[in-house]
Design a protein around this motif. Structure first.
Motif, PDB file in Angstrom:
ATOM      1  N   GLY A 102       0.817  -1.210   0.000  1.00 42.53           N
ATOM      2  CA  GLY A 102       0.000   0.000   0.000  1.00 42.53           C
ATOM      3  C   GLY A 102       0.848   1.256   0.000  1.00 42.53           C
ATOM      4  O   GLY A 102       0.575   2.212  -0.718  1.00 42.53           O
ATOM      5  N   LEU A 103       1.908   1.250   0.793  1.00 40.30           N
ATOM      6  CA  LEU A 103       2.806   2.400   0.809  1.00 40.30           C
ATOM      7  C   LEU A 103       3.497   2.572  -0.530  1.00 40.30           C
ATOM      8  O   LEU A 103       3.636   3.682  -1.029  1.00 40.30           O
ATOM      9  N   THR A 104       3.929   1.457  -1.116  1.00 42.98           N
ATOM     10  CA  THR A 104       4.569   1.513  -2.419  1.00 42.98           C
ATOM     11  C   THR A 104       3.605   2.083  -3.446  1.00 42.98           C
ATOM     12  O   THR A 104       3.959   2.955  -4.235  1.00 42.98           O
ATOM     13  N   ALA A 105       2.373   1.599  -3.415  1.00 45.16           N
ATOM     14  CA  ALA A 105       1.384   2.085  -4.376  1.00 45.16           C
ATOM     15  C   ALA A 105       1.106   3.560  -4.171  1.00 45.16           C
ATOM     16  O   ALA A 105       0.989   4.317  -5.134  1.00 45.16           O
ATOM     17  N   SER A 106       1.024   3.990  -2.916  1.00 43.22           N
ATOM     18  CA  SER A 106       0.725   5.403  -2.687  1.00 43.22           C
ATOM     19  C   SER A 106       1.884   6.284  -3.109  1.00 43.22           C
ATOM     20  O   SER A 106       1.686   7.380  -3.613  1.00 43.22           O
TER      21      SER A 106
ATOM     22  N   LEU B   2      -2.433  -0.719 -10.503  1.00 46.61           N
ATOM     23  CA  LEU B   2      -1.713  -0.913  -9.250  1.00 46.61           C
ATOM     24  C   LEU B   2      -2.653  -0.712  -8.064  1.00 46.61           C
ATOM     25  O   LEU B   2      -2.705  -1.538  -7.147  1.00 46.61           O
ATOM     26  N   ARG B   3      -3.421   0.370  -8.094  1.00 50.64           N
ATOM     27  CA  ARG B   3      -4.359   0.641  -7.000  1.00 50.64           C
ATOM     28  C   ARG B   3      -5.459  -0.416  -6.933  1.00 50.64           C
ATOM     29  O   ARG B   3      -5.829  -0.870  -5.854  1.00 50.64           O
ATOM     30  N   GLN B   4      -6.001  -0.817  -8.083  1.00 48.00           N
ATOM     31  CA  GLN B   4      -7.070  -1.821  -8.092  1.00 48.00           C
ATOM     32  C   GLN B   4      -6.566  -3.159  -7.561  1.00 48.00           C
ATOM     33  O   GLN B   4      -7.273  -3.834  -6.815  1.00 48.00           O
ATOM     34  N   ASN B   5      -5.362  -3.537  -7.941  1.00 45.75           N
ATOM     35  CA  ASN B   5      -4.794  -4.791  -7.464  1.00 45.75           C
ATOM     36  C   ASN B   5      -4.601  -4.747  -5.953  1.00 45.75           C
ATOM     37  O   ASN B   5      -4.909  -5.707  -5.248  1.00 45.75           O
ATOM     38  N   GLU B   6      -4.129  -3.617  -5.451  1.00 48.02           N
ATOM     39  CA  GLU B   6      -3.943  -3.477  -4.008  1.00 48.02           C
ATOM     40  C   GLU B   6      -5.288  -3.518  -3.280  1.00 48.02           C
ATOM     41  O   GLU B   6      -5.426  -4.174  -2.246  1.00 48.02           O
ATOM     42  N   GLN B   7      -6.295  -2.833  -3.822  1.00 56.58           N
ATOM     43  CA  GLN B   7      -7.615  -2.837  -3.204  1.00 56.58           C
ATOM     44  C   GLN B   7      -8.211  -4.242  -3.183  1.00 56.58           C
ATOM     45  O   GLN B   7      -8.826  -4.652  -2.193  1.00 56.58           O
TER      46      GLN B   7
ATOM     47  N   GLN C 260      -6.513  -7.017  -3.094  1.00 61.26           N
ATOM     48  CA  GLN C 260      -5.770  -7.771  -2.086  1.00 61.26           C
ATOM     49  C   GLN C 260      -6.254  -7.411  -0.686  1.00 61.26           C
ATOM     50  O   GLN C 260      -6.455  -8.288   0.141  1.00 61.26           O
ATOM     51  N   ASN C 261      -6.442  -6.124  -0.429  1.00 68.69           N
ATOM     52  CA  ASN C 261      -6.923  -5.703   0.886  1.00 68.69           C
ATOM     53  C   ASN C 261      -8.323  -6.233   1.154  1.00 68.69           C
ATOM     54  O   ASN C 261      -8.621  -6.654   2.265  1.00 68.69           O
ATOM     55  N   ALA C 262      -9.163  -6.236   0.150  1.00 68.43           N
ATOM     56  CA  ALA C 262     -10.516  -6.778   0.308  1.00 68.43           C
ATOM     57  C   ALA C 262     -10.452  -8.268   0.606  1.00 68.43           C
ATOM     58  O   ALA C 262     -11.226  -8.781   1.414  1.00 68.43           O
ATOM     59  N   ASN C 263      -9.517  -8.961  -0.021  1.00 72.65           N
ATOM     60  CA  ASN C 263      -9.355 -10.392   0.210  1.00 72.65           C
ATOM     61  C   ASN C 263      -8.929 -10.662   1.649  1.00 72.65           C
ATOM     62  O   ASN C 263      -9.420 -11.594   2.279  1.00 72.65           O
TER      63      ASN C 263
END
Length: 164
Positions: free
Chosen positions: A18-22, A75-80, A82-85
């Motif tokens: 998440g930090l990397t993505a941000s 990148l953001r969608q993939n992270e979201q 993963q977080n939802a998972n």
């Protein structure tokens, strides 16, 4: 013990991703650490760009933004996802397959971003004269040196905090 370790590791990896993505999410409009045309102004001042060079570089940067924007969204969608998972799983069981799938997807997207940024840098360099290229390299080396010094200072401060 192992379940707790894997859950903590998963959470740490998710936060790191998440930090990397941000961090990367802030990058599309700001090459060399500037936003909203600041890089072009900085380059014009430091490298003494001509009007023609400024026009060419402005076009290169605009084209770069259109290529990078969808990658940043991925990148953001993939992270979201993963977080939802992690949030919906709720079982506390580490799923290495899912974690590796996420990591591989993030790595591929990051790789594509790096390629696009390198392409943009190469296109900009092709517009510069040999003297301007040399000056640009010197400026980037100085910037990197200052960044390294800040990191060393910061790690020294965190080490002192840990020692207390």
């Amino acid at each position: 013990m192992h379940k707790k370790f894997f859950m903590i590791t998963t959470i740490v990896l998710a936060v790191a991703a998440g930090l990397t993505a941000s961090v990367f999410a802030q990058e599309p409009g700001r090459a060399f650490g500037h936003r909203h045309g600041g890089m072009l102004k900085h380059m014009t001042r430091e490298l003494n760009l001509t009007e023609a060079q400024q026009t060419q570089i402005k076009g290169i940067m605009a084209d770069s933004r259109t290529r990078i924007k969808p990658l940043m969204q991925q990148l953001r969608q993939n992270e979201q996802a993963q977080n939802a998972n992690i949030n919906t799983n709720g079982t506390g069981v580490f799923d290495e397959v899912k974690a590796r799938t996420f990591a591989n997807q993030q790595a591929q997207i990051m790789s594509n971003l790096i390629v696009e940024r390198q392409r943009t840098k190469s296109q900009i360099y092709s517009v510069l004269t040999p003297d301007q290229r040399q000056k640009a390299l010197q400026l980037m080396q100085q910037h990197e040196q200052r960044r390294q010094e800040r990191l060393q200072k910061k790690s020294g401060q965190s080490q002192q905090t840990q020692d207390k």
